[in-house]
Motif scaffolding. Sequence first.
Motif, PDB file in Angstrom:
ATOM      1  N   GLY A 218      76.629  31.576  49.093  1.00 56.08           N
ATOM      2  CA  GLY A 218      75.582  32.724  48.231  1.00 56.08           C
ATOM      3  C   GLY A 218      76.406  33.678  46.959  1.00 56.08           C
ATOM      4  N   GLU A 219      77.777  33.516  47.808  1.00 55.47           N
ATOM      5  CA  GLU A 219      78.640  34.214  46.180  1.00 55.47           C
ATOM      6  C   GLU A 219      79.217  33.528  45.893  1.00 55.47           C
ATOM      7  N   LEU A 220      79.243  32.170  45.691  1.00 53.88           N
ATOM      8  CA  LEU A 220      79.791  31.424  44.666  1.00 53.88           C
ATOM      9  C   LEU A 220      78.612  30.502  43.332  1.00 53.88           C
ATOM     10  N   LYS A 221      79.265  30.453  42.016  1.00 54.77           N
ATOM     11  CA  LYS A 221      77.564  30.153  41.331  1.00 54.77           C
ATOM     12  C   LYS A 221      78.361  28.761  40.434  1.00 54.77           C
ATOM     13  N   ILE A 222      77.692  27.712  39.827  1.00 53.89           N
ATOM     14  CA  ILE A 222      78.692  27.099  38.870  1.00 53.89           C
ATOM     15  C   ILE A 222      79.007  27.918  37.296  1.00 53.89           C
ATOM     16  N   GLY A 223      79.872  27.981  36.725  1.00 52.29           N
ATOM     17  CA  GLY A 223      79.952  28.665  36.163  1.00 52.29           C
ATOM     18  C   GLY A 223      81.592  29.405  36.425  1.00 52.29           C
ATOM     19  N   ASP A 224      81.253  30.026  37.678  1.00 47.97           N
ATOM     20  CA  ASP A 224      82.756  30.751  38.483  1.00 47.97           C
ATOM     21  C   ASP A 224      83.672  30.381  38.623  1.00 47.97           C
ATOM     22  N   LYS A 225      84.852  30.751  38.158  1.00 47.65           N
ATOM     23  CA  LYS A 225      86.076  30.426  37.906  1.00 47.65           C
ATOM     24  C   LYS A 225      87.301  30.943  39.352  1.00 47.65           C
ATOM     25  N   ILE A 226      88.158  30.168  39.875  1.00 46.17           N
ATOM     26  CA  ILE A 226      88.426  30.810  41.523  1.00 46.17           C
ATOM     27  C   ILE A 226      89.626  30.702  41.401  1.00 46.17           C
ATOM     28  N   ASP A 227      91.120  30.737  42.061  1.00 43.65           N
ATOM     29  CA  ASP A 227      91.815  30.497  42.387  1.00 43.65           C
ATOM     30  C   ASP A 227      91.791  29.662  43.926  1.00 43.65           C
ATOM     31  N   VAL A 228      92.484  28.783  43.935  1.00 47.50           N
ATOM     32  CA  VAL A 228      91.703  27.868  45.338  1.00 47.50           C
ATOM     33  C   VAL A 228      93.236  27.050  45.593  1.00 47.50           C
ATOM     34  N   ALA A 229      93.015  27.054  46.984  1.00 47.89           N
ATOM     35  CA  ALA A 229      94.178  26.880  48.093  1.00 47.89           C
ATOM     36  C   ALA A 229      93.608  25.140  48.643  1.00 47.89           C
ATOM     37  N   TYR A 230      94.752  23.887  48.256  1.00 43.95           N
ATOM     38  CA  TYR A 230      94.306  22.503  49.139  1.00 43.95           C
ATOM     39  C   TYR A 230      94.909  22.065  49.847  1.00 43.95           C
ATOM     40  N   SER A 231      95.046  20.543  50.557  1.00 47.72           N
ATOM     41  CA  SER A 231      95.552  19.857  50.680  1.00 47.72           C
ATOM     42  C   SER A 231      94.872  18.340  50.297  1.00 47.72           C
ATOM     43  N   ILE A 232      95.477  16.964  49.431  1.00 49.28           N
ATOM     44  CA  ILE A 232      94.491  16.221  48.620  1.00 49.28           C
ATOM     45  C   ILE A 232      94.947  15.021  49.439  1.00 49.28           C
ATOM     46  N   ASP A 233      93.955  14.168  48.593  1.00 47.88           N
ATOM     47  CA  ASP A 233      92.995  13.632  50.556  1.00 47.88           C
ATOM     48  C   ASP A 233      92.629  11.947  49.332  1.00 47.88           C
ATOM     49  N   GLU A 234      92.197  11.561  50.260  1.00 46.59           N
ATOM     50  CA  GLU A 234      91.258  10.082  49.503  1.00 46.59           C
ATOM     51  C   GLU A 234      90.149  10.010  50.660  1.00 46.59           C
TER      52      GLU A 234
END
Length: 257
Positions: A218-234
């Motif tokens: 409800g707070e995001l939509k396509i086109g938004d820019k974000i900072d994101v923290a993540y781990s990498i997975d398969e």
Amino acid sequence: DLAQKLETINRERQVLMKESSEHARLFVDSQPELKKILIVAHESYQEGVIGLVAGRLVETFYRPAIVIAKRDKLSKASVRSIKGFNIIEFLRSKSKLFVNVGGHPMAAGFTVETEKLELLQQTLEEAAIDLITEEMLFRVLPIDCELPLPVITKELYAKIKTLAPFGMANSEPVFATKSVKISDMRVIGKEGTHLRLQLQEGRANFEAIAFGMGELAGELKIGDKIDVAYSIDENTWNGNTKLQLKVKDLKILRVEP
């Protein structure tokens, strides 16, 4: 037949866990103040799910949580902690209150005489006031390295896997990328619990899964820019394997018109 029976039991357990978690959350919300340690006891709680309920309370309120399945004579509890607070050491310092207690710094369990529950709660809440500092209650996500999305490759992932196995003493690496664009987004899960994003930086595109973050739709939509923290997975689907990002946290920067 056995698989069907397991599926039925699992669904019943999921419903029970959800109901108990909501009951415990509402109880904590109804209290005049948020204690430094959360202690919730009820006759309806089942021993098989109280650990999950305690974990949910920690996720929601970021405080050590004790959830007790209350019974006539003996009650059993499951405990989850926060980083920096050794919960088993804390409980063992009050060992006279318990029939038995065991665990490790982040999770524990104990049995207590039901008639001692009020004394237990009072003792632990008072002890926690001095031992749990305000700094401990500030949720921090350690980030190992900032990465641009284009450098994430299968070769990088292979090198990361050489650091496994990951666990409490060897945390899975967490990366961050700033100002990435959401090029696609959808809510997934039977109850819209999770969020699947397509993240873009330059020519690099990665699918990202944000477990338990469905409410952010409800707070995001396509086109938004974000900072994101993540781990990498398969992720393997229909015989195809590709890299994906497991989102740990995100910050909305701006909404594009």
